[in-house]
Design a protein around this motif. Sequence first.
Motif, PDB file in Angstrom:
ATOM      1  N   TYR A  21      -3.043  -3.068   7.209  1.00 49.71           N
ATOM      2  CA  TYR A  21      -1.948  -2.906   6.265  1.00 49.71           C
ATOM      3  C   TYR A  21      -0.734  -3.723   6.728  1.00 49.71           C
ATOM      4  O   TYR A  21      -0.131  -4.461   5.945  1.00 49.71           O
ATOM      5  CB  TYR A  21      -1.571  -1.426   6.119  1.00 49.71           C
ATOM      6  CG  TYR A  21      -0.393  -1.207   5.213  1.00 49.71           C
ATOM      7  CD1 TYR A  21      -0.551  -1.167   3.833  1.00 49.71           C
ATOM      8  CD2 TYR A  21       0.896  -1.077   5.731  1.00 49.71           C
ATOM      9  CE1 TYR A  21       0.532  -0.988   2.995  1.00 49.71           C
ATOM     10  CE2 TYR A  21       1.985  -0.907   4.902  1.00 49.71           C
ATOM     11  CZ  TYR A  21       1.795  -0.859   3.530  1.00 49.71           C
ATOM     12  OH  TYR A  21       2.881  -0.692   2.707  1.00 49.71           O
ATOM     13  N   ASN A  22      -0.398  -3.591   8.004  1.00 51.17           N
ATOM     14  CA  ASN A  22       0.759  -4.314   8.539  1.00 51.17           C
ATOM     15  C   ASN A  22       0.570  -5.826   8.443  1.00 51.17           C
ATOM     16  O   ASN A  22       1.511  -6.554   8.110  1.00 51.17           O
ATOM     17  CB  ASN A  22       1.043  -3.901   9.979  1.00 51.17           C
ATOM     18  CG  ASN A  22       1.647  -2.513  10.049  1.00 51.17           C
ATOM     19  OD1 ASN A  22       2.168  -1.989   9.079  1.00 51.17           O
ATOM     20  ND2 ASN A  22       1.568  -1.901  11.222  1.00 51.17           N
ATOM     21  N   SER A  23      -0.617  -6.308   8.721  1.00 48.85           N
ATOM     22  CA  SER A  23      -0.838  -7.759   8.626  1.00 48.85           C
ATOM     23  C   SER A  23      -0.736  -8.227   7.176  1.00 48.85           C
ATOM     24  O   SER A  23      -0.237  -9.330   6.907  1.00 48.85           O
ATOM     25  CB  SER A  23      -2.181  -8.149   9.240  1.00 48.85           C
ATOM     26  OG  SER A  23      -3.254  -7.647   8.494  1.00 48.85           O
ATOM     27  N   LEU A  24      -1.174  -7.415   6.227  1.00 44.92           N
ATOM     28  CA  LEU A  24      -1.028  -7.763   4.811  1.00 44.92           C
ATOM     29  C   LEU A  24       0.446  -7.804   4.398  1.00 44.92           C
ATOM     30  O   LEU A  24       0.870  -8.707   3.669  1.00 44.92           O
ATOM     31  CB  LEU A  24      -1.801  -6.779   3.933  1.00 44.92           C
ATOM     32  CG  LEU A  24      -3.318  -6.912   3.958  1.00 44.92           C
ATOM     33  CD1 LEU A  24      -3.986  -5.701   3.317  1.00 44.92           C
ATOM     34  CD2 LEU A  24      -3.759  -8.178   3.259  1.00 44.92           C
ATOM     35  N   VAL A  25       1.211  -6.849   4.875  1.00 48.63           N
ATOM     36  CA  VAL A  25       2.640  -6.825   4.566  1.00 48.63           C
ATOM     37  C   VAL A  25       3.330  -8.054   5.150  1.00 48.63           C
ATOM     38  O   VAL A  25       4.148  -8.706   4.487  1.00 48.63           O
ATOM     39  CB  VAL A  25       3.297  -5.519   5.086  1.00 48.63           C
ATOM     40  CG1 VAL A  25       4.816  -5.604   5.006  1.00 48.63           C
ATOM     41  CG2 VAL A  25       2.792  -4.323   4.293  1.00 48.63           C
TER      42      VAL A  25
END
Length: 182
Positions: A21-25
Amino acid sequence: MVWIIVIAIVAVIILWLVSTYNSLVVLRNRVKDQWAQIDVQLKRRFDLIPNLVETVKGYTKHESETLENVIKARNTYVSATTPEGQMAADGELTQAISKLFALTESYPDLKANTNFIQLQNELQETENKIASARQFYNDTVLKYNNKIAVVPSNIVASLFHFEKEAFFEANTNERENVSVKF
């Protein structure tokens, strides 16, 4: 013992979800940042255009249609509210500026004008920066779109509604040769 294994598996899954999720954000924010870089250069170009038009206007009084098209394309960009709209308007403006520069070939006095030469050089420098910013934007969009499309990160992307971003592509008008009629 079984509970420890279950807890460990759940912990790994949660860590993977958070990490993905963090890498997508981060990638989505990079796309927005790269678009902002393009926008800065486009605004710089649009700030140069009125000066360029005024300089050309003094030499080419009977070429008002070309000048009006440049101004119209600039205003279309300013009124665009989405990146896609701005991309389309940028294509129109690029074509109008190309016609303007082609038009100036018929006016030797204009081509020798130091103000015009300076504005033309600044505009060319800005065009180069725009091209570079477009390349970085498209590279970032590619990474982001790949991340939301490949397994297993596509699961997280669909759960949290990450959407594909559009590439900055040349429109049909930009791919054609510029034709100027006198």
